[in-house]
Write an enzyme that holds these catalytic residues in place. Structure first.
Site, PDB file in Angstrom:
ATOM      1  N   LYS A  58       0.861  -1.187   0.000  1.00 53.24           N
ATOM      2  CA  LYS A  58       0.000   0.000   0.000  1.00 53.24           C
ATOM      3  C   LYS A  58       0.899   1.239   0.000  1.00 53.24           C
ATOM      4  O   LYS A  58       1.939   1.247   0.684  1.00 53.24           O
ATOM      5  CB  LYS A  58      -0.880  -0.054   1.251  1.00 53.24           C
ATOM      6  CG  LYS A  58      -1.994   0.975   1.332  1.00 53.24           C
ATOM      7  CD  LYS A  58      -2.827   0.738   2.610  1.00 53.24           C
ATOM      8  CE  LYS A  58      -4.003   1.703   2.728  1.00 53.24           C
ATOM      9  NZ  LYS A  58      -4.829   1.408   3.917  1.00 53.24           N
ATOM     10  N   SER A  80      -9.837   1.292   2.936  1.00 50.77           N
ATOM     11  CA  SER A  80      -8.967   2.113   2.097  1.00 50.77           C
ATOM     12  C   SER A  80      -7.903   1.343   1.325  1.00 50.77           C
ATOM     13  O   SER A  80      -7.373   1.862   0.352  1.00 50.77           O
ATOM     14  CB  SER A  80      -8.278   3.141   2.978  1.00 50.77           C
ATOM     15  OG  SER A  80      -7.389   2.497   3.882  1.00 50.77           O
ATOM     16  N   SER A 116      -9.966  -1.192   6.989  1.00 53.27           N
ATOM     17  CA  SER A 116      -9.337  -0.923   5.689  1.00 53.27           C
ATOM     18  C   SER A 116      -8.578  -2.089   5.055  1.00 53.27           C
ATOM     19  O   SER A 116      -8.176  -1.996   3.896  1.00 53.27           O
ATOM     20  CB  SER A 116      -8.396   0.273   5.797  1.00 53.27           C
ATOM     21  OG  SER A 116      -9.145   1.461   5.818  1.00 53.27           O
TER      22      SER A 116
END
Lengths: 498, 537
Positions: free
Chosen positions: B88, B163, B187
């Protein structure tokens, strides 16, 4: 304001009482910074040469606690007889400024490491005790440097540079209760705290380079009134003298304002040394809402009894204890004890000379330290130093009558300036006193024979002629004769041959 | 050989050791899939082709040396050596970007490795690139990225969740067998659920946060994405463990059994016998899609059939989770994001020539609307006079939420099972105009962050052709039993027909004429001016 108040006048204190609280920030003496591994030896270094992702506040970085910084605050807590927290934690103080790279400062708000301490010290009006509200740990900010077009450092800058070397340096903030009433008490409190820091080793506390920063909250109220007046924060006091003068100035300034029908405004004022006055920096109404909250990146810290006991056990003898001991153990006067204790180099010299084991009386040693040593340190030749073993040796020579007091001072001065060994100086300069009666007698006889006129004068009743004759003997022995013995020998012979 | 991207990481590791495939070939296969399909998915913000191939060559060298040294050396190789992975884009990797999905970090190059990146590098994993995310991890759809939304490979008009939507979509699309995400309120688990992959949020303190761009420090955890429980366990094992750089990381030992989850489905399924599973009634909320509720009840039913004892429990403070989360997380975020001021790195606007005005311009243009909303919320909650009523009170409620879970563990339950998300993946744009609707996406996941517990999402079938995630929640530090349970569920559903399905629209992404998610969003915006669609002219 058109007329400046008298710099250190006492006029105001006849009608008003000053209420003063002091906040002191001390840079703690640790090898690494508060929350990262960066080296703290930043003095004189290239800007931004002592920083890392953590103290630059780069994304994703996290603080880790410097244990020795925590220990210094705890040690200070014990030294000021305060309460050391069993559980403490860190809080974030949020505000925006370019010198604060994370947008918040990690500090302690609700649970300081130390609370409710006190510090007692001497003033010209006797001993005085100030209560210390709290002592806590926090990190320092970076340093802004303002430059003009030509790269000169100015206050109204064309551009500003940031040096993050200071960012994350460990700071202890010590806050008093508003117990102080005079500028002298304020200076003495700061001096005593500085001595305490240096004695326990927590901080070098040099004001000149910002290792110790003193801020004062000053207000006045008519004598006899309970309610506090409006307080003004005074900053930028870069020496102990400045602390006393700035506060004295501020008391007078506020008194003049009130006497003239004006009012004191909440503000932060700076001390300007060249003009010996304070100036407006910013109004206090603009104070930020710092939005304190517990620092989620650092777990709360529990201080175990074992840990606290170990820290307490490491504390050296504290100044107040030492002053008392010098008086009771060595019979020193309160004044001499203070002179010795208030300066760490003097203390070390005195203690070292005592420990050298020459068996010289402590009081005699103390006189040398408070007298000759202090004179030299404060004098033009300062920059030298005295070795305790050498001082002990010298004082022993004096005590044994092996060297005259006058010569001893010369020897000490030379040792102080050059570091040469006392015995070598005494030898080279031929200062060893002739205390041998036989040798002295010969010299005295020769002088008497060579100065019949003076002998006649003496016998004619002019007692002062002895002084001349002593001088002649000293001259003949190149100052090495024991003056007291010479005088005795002269008087004996003059009486005899009558 | 068949397409190596379809293999699980543990299968890749076996082939690497036997010499049947090289890390270079494996890496190349994944890189080209990612490069070919990213146009239509926007799962990747950056792909490090050259670096990845260099890391693959280094891994091949290590493997070759180990092979020469003998079986012992080969067995001593880290299971991730030579295996591709995605991070990420808030995981700092020295010399690379870490935008956190924000414009304000555009141009910032991290000068240091996060602990997670350092551990992966040491293991010999091959970092393929950085994945898309909601800005500063604030969002549940990856639409709040400053670099455009990510599409869900099951339905390109839908979100992948968020997310960590880029990581989830990349794993679901076979661009990588493994990815790292972060989970502050769901997330990792919520996008894993919506993309049909496995995602773990470990116990708070299990994985070091050092070098991970912070959102909410007391809630953030880093965790793995994978396509099965074994791979997820292996990746968790690689990154977990105490780190001196993170004072909140725990000295709790990381069980090596994480590397030894059952290989046979039957053996795995046997774990369920006698296990006590709690089903919290508050997690089957109104607004939950019937298809989602049905899949979860079926999954739990299957576990019961395999010998588990399932009982309904109550977590009475569940309702307060969302409200308290949206005080604590924004409060911490408002402080964590204060450092983005344009002074030292990233985006800045210094046009005003006065620093406060420059701050305002920099932060005004650098942050997106959702981030600004949360900074405002958090700043308000921490302000003098409001702190006690909001932040302090929320922390007290947080203790009560945690106590709800403690009572379940005290009653002897081994795990809690619940839906991960009340709905399957929703359409792009469906919730962007309604923050509260978006926040409700995490209603079932964020209490677990508030309590600091480990939780994971595993695929539990489809509803309307879209993946449904089963959430397994464990007691603190119980990741191993949580993963054994997940592996057991894989065992009992190994022959379920949905297990063999690939994301329905993944093939479309090979077509260069398939619109990108950004183009879809633009079209949707222009379409929104049509009557009845909400009006945004």
């Amino acid at each position: 304001m058109t007329s400046a108040p008298a710099a250190a006048g006492t006029g105001a204190l006849a009608r008003y009482e000053a209420v003063i609280g002091i906040e002191i920030h001390c840079q703690l003496k640790t090898a690494s910074k508060m929350f990262c591994a960066c080296d703290t030896q930043i003095e004189g270094a290239e800007p931004n040469s002592h920083c890392c992702p953590v103290c630059l506040g780069l994304p994703g970085t996290l603080p880790t606690i410097n244990k020795s910084a925590v220990e210094w605050v705890i040690a200070t807590g014990f030294a000021i007889d305060g309460e050391v927290a069993t559980t403490t934690r860190w809080d974030r103080k949020n505000y925006f400024y370019p010198d604060i790279p994370k947008g918040y400062q990690i500090s302690q708000y609700q649970l300081p490491l130390v609370a409710n301490g006190k510090l007692t010290f001497d003033t010209s009006e006797g001993p005085f005790t100030v209560r210390v509200r709290r002592a806590h740990l926090e990190e320092d900010t970076g340093r802004l440097i303002h430059e003009d077009r030509d790269g000169r450092r100015v206050s109204l800058a064309r551009r500003s540079l940031i040096d993050f070397d200071r960012s994350g340096m460990p700071l202890m903030e010590i806050v008093t209760e508003p117990d102080i009433r005079t500028a002298e008490q304020a200076r003495r409190y700061a001096e005593e705290l500085r001595l305490l820091m240096r004695t326990i080793g927590a901080s070098d506390a040099e004001m000149e380079n910002g290792q110790m920063r003193v801020e004062a909250n000053v207000s006045i109220r008519p004598i006899g009134r309970e309610a506090f007046g409006t307080r003004v924060e005074v900053k930028n006091m870069n020496s102990m003298r400045a602390v006393e003068r700035a506060i004295a100035f501020e008391i007078e300034r506020q008194a003049e304002l009130i006497d003239g029908g004006g009012a004191v405004h909440m503000e932060t004022r700076g001390w300007d040394d060249p003009s010996q006055s304070t100036y407006h920096m910013r109004p206090k109404e603009e104070e930020n809402d710092y939005r304190y909250f517990p620092e989620p990146d650092l777990p709360p810290l529990t201080t175990t009894p074992e840990w606290l006991a170990a820290i307490k056990a490491r504390l050296p003898e504290l100044p107040a204890v030492r002053r008392t001991r010098y008086q009771t153990e060595f019979g020193l006067s309160g004044y001499d004890a203070s002179v010795l204790v208030n300066d760490l180099a003097s203390t070390a010299l005195f203690e070292g000379a005592l420990a050298a084991g020459e068996g010289v009386p402590a009081k005699l040693l103390a006189n040398w330290v408070t007298g000759e040593y202090m004179r030299l340190v404060k004098g033009e030749e300062s920059g030298g130093s005295a070795d305790p073993v050498q001082l002990a040796a010298l004082v022993k020579l004096v005590a044994d009558g092996a060297i005259s007091g006058t010569n001893a001072k010369e020897v000490f001065a030379e040792h102080f300036a050059t570091g040469r060994v006392v015995a070598a100086i005494v030898e080279a300069r031929g200062f060893r006193q002739i205390s041998d009666a036989g040798a002295l007698g010969t010299a005295v006889d020769e002088v008497l024979a060579a100065n019949p006129a003076a002998v006649a004068d003496y016998r004619a009743g002019k007692g002062a002629a002895v002084g001349f004759l002593v001088g002649q003997v000293m001259k003949a022995t190149r100052g090495q004769a024991n003056a007291a013995m010479v005088q005795t020998a002269l008087r004996e012979r003059l009486a005899k041959t009558e | 050989m068949a397409d190596p991207t379809r293999l699980r990481a543990h299968e890749m590791a076996a082939l690497l050791r036997s010499g049947e495939i090289s890390s270079r070939a494996l890496t190349e296969a994944h890189l080209s899939a990612a490069e070919r399909q990213n146009h239509a998915l926007n799962a990747w913000l950056v792909i490090y082709r050259e670096n990845a191939l260099a890391q693959a060559d280094a891994a091949d060298k290590r493997i070759a040396e180990a092979r020469r040294a003998g079986t012992a050396a080969l067995n001593a190789l880290h299971p991730l050596c030579g295996i591709p992975i995605a991070l990420k884009d808030l995981v700092s990797v020295k010399g690379g970007q870490a935008t956190a999905g924000s414009k304000i970090l555009k141009g910032y190059i991290a000068p240091f490795d996060s602990t997670v990146a350092a551990r992966l590098k040491d293991a010999g994993a091959v970092i393929l690139g950085k994945t898309n995310m909601d800005e500063f991890a604030m969002g549940s759809s990856t639409e709040h990225s400053a670099y455009g939304p990510t599409a869900n490979p099951w339905d390109l008009t839908r979100v992948p969740g968020g997310s960590s939507g880029g990581s989830a979509a990349a794993v679901a699309s076979f661009h990588t067998p493994l990815a790292i995400g972060t989970d502050t309120g769901g997330s990792i688990r919520q996008p894993a659920s919506m993309c049909g992959v496995v995602g773990i949020k470990p116990t708070y303190g299990r994985v070091s946060r050092y070098g991970i761009v912070a959102f909410a420090s007391s809630l953030d955890q880093i965790g793995p994405f994978a396509r099965d429980a074994r791979d997820a366990a292996t990746l968790l094992h690689a990154v977990a463990g105490r780190d001196d750089r993170d004072a909140t990381s725990a000295p709790e030992p990381v069980p090596t059994e994480l590397l030894g989850l059952a290989t046979s489905d039957d053996e795995a399924a046997a774990y369920l016998k006698g296990k006590r599973i709690a089903l919290p009634k508050e997690y089957f909320v109104e607004g939950m899609e019937p298809g989602v509720a049905a899949r979860i009840r079926e999954a739990v039913g299957a576990m019961e059939q395999a010998g588990a004892r399932v009982e309904e429990v109550s977590l009475p403070h569940t309702d307060y989770g969302l409200a308290t989360y949206y005080i604590i997380a924004p409060a911490e975020a408002s402080s964590n994001l204060a450092r983005f001021d344009g002074v030292r790195y990233g985006y800045n606007d210094r046009s005003s020539g006065e620093f406060i005005a420059d701050y305002i311009k920099t932060r005004g243009a650098g942050f997106g609307p959702e981030v600004k909303r949360r900074i405002m919320l958090g700043t308000y909650a921490l302000s003098a006079g409001y702190y006690d009523a909001y932040y302090l009170k929320a922390q007290k409620v947080r203790t009560l939420i945690k106590a709800d879970f403690d009572a379940v563990w005290a009653a002897g339950f081994d795990a809690i099972c619940a839906p991960t998300s009340p709905t399957v993946a929703f359409s792009l744009g469906a919730r962007t105009e309604d923050p509260v609707a978006m926040y409700l996406s995490d209603a079932c996941t964020l209490p677990i962050n508030m309590a600091g517990l480990p939780g994971m999402s595993i695929p539990a079938g489809l509803s309307d052709g879209l993946p449904v995630g089963l959430q397994i929640i464990g007691a603190p530090w119980s990741e191993l039993s949580m993963l054994r349970l997940a592996r057991a569920y894989e065992g009992i559903t190994a022959r379920a027909p949905w297990r063999d399905l690939e994301p329905a629209e993944l093939q479309l992404t090979d077509d260069p004429t398939t619109p990108s998610p950004i183009e879809r969003k633009e079209r949707q915006k222009s379409g929104a001016s049509a009557p009845g669609a909400g009006g945004h002219s």
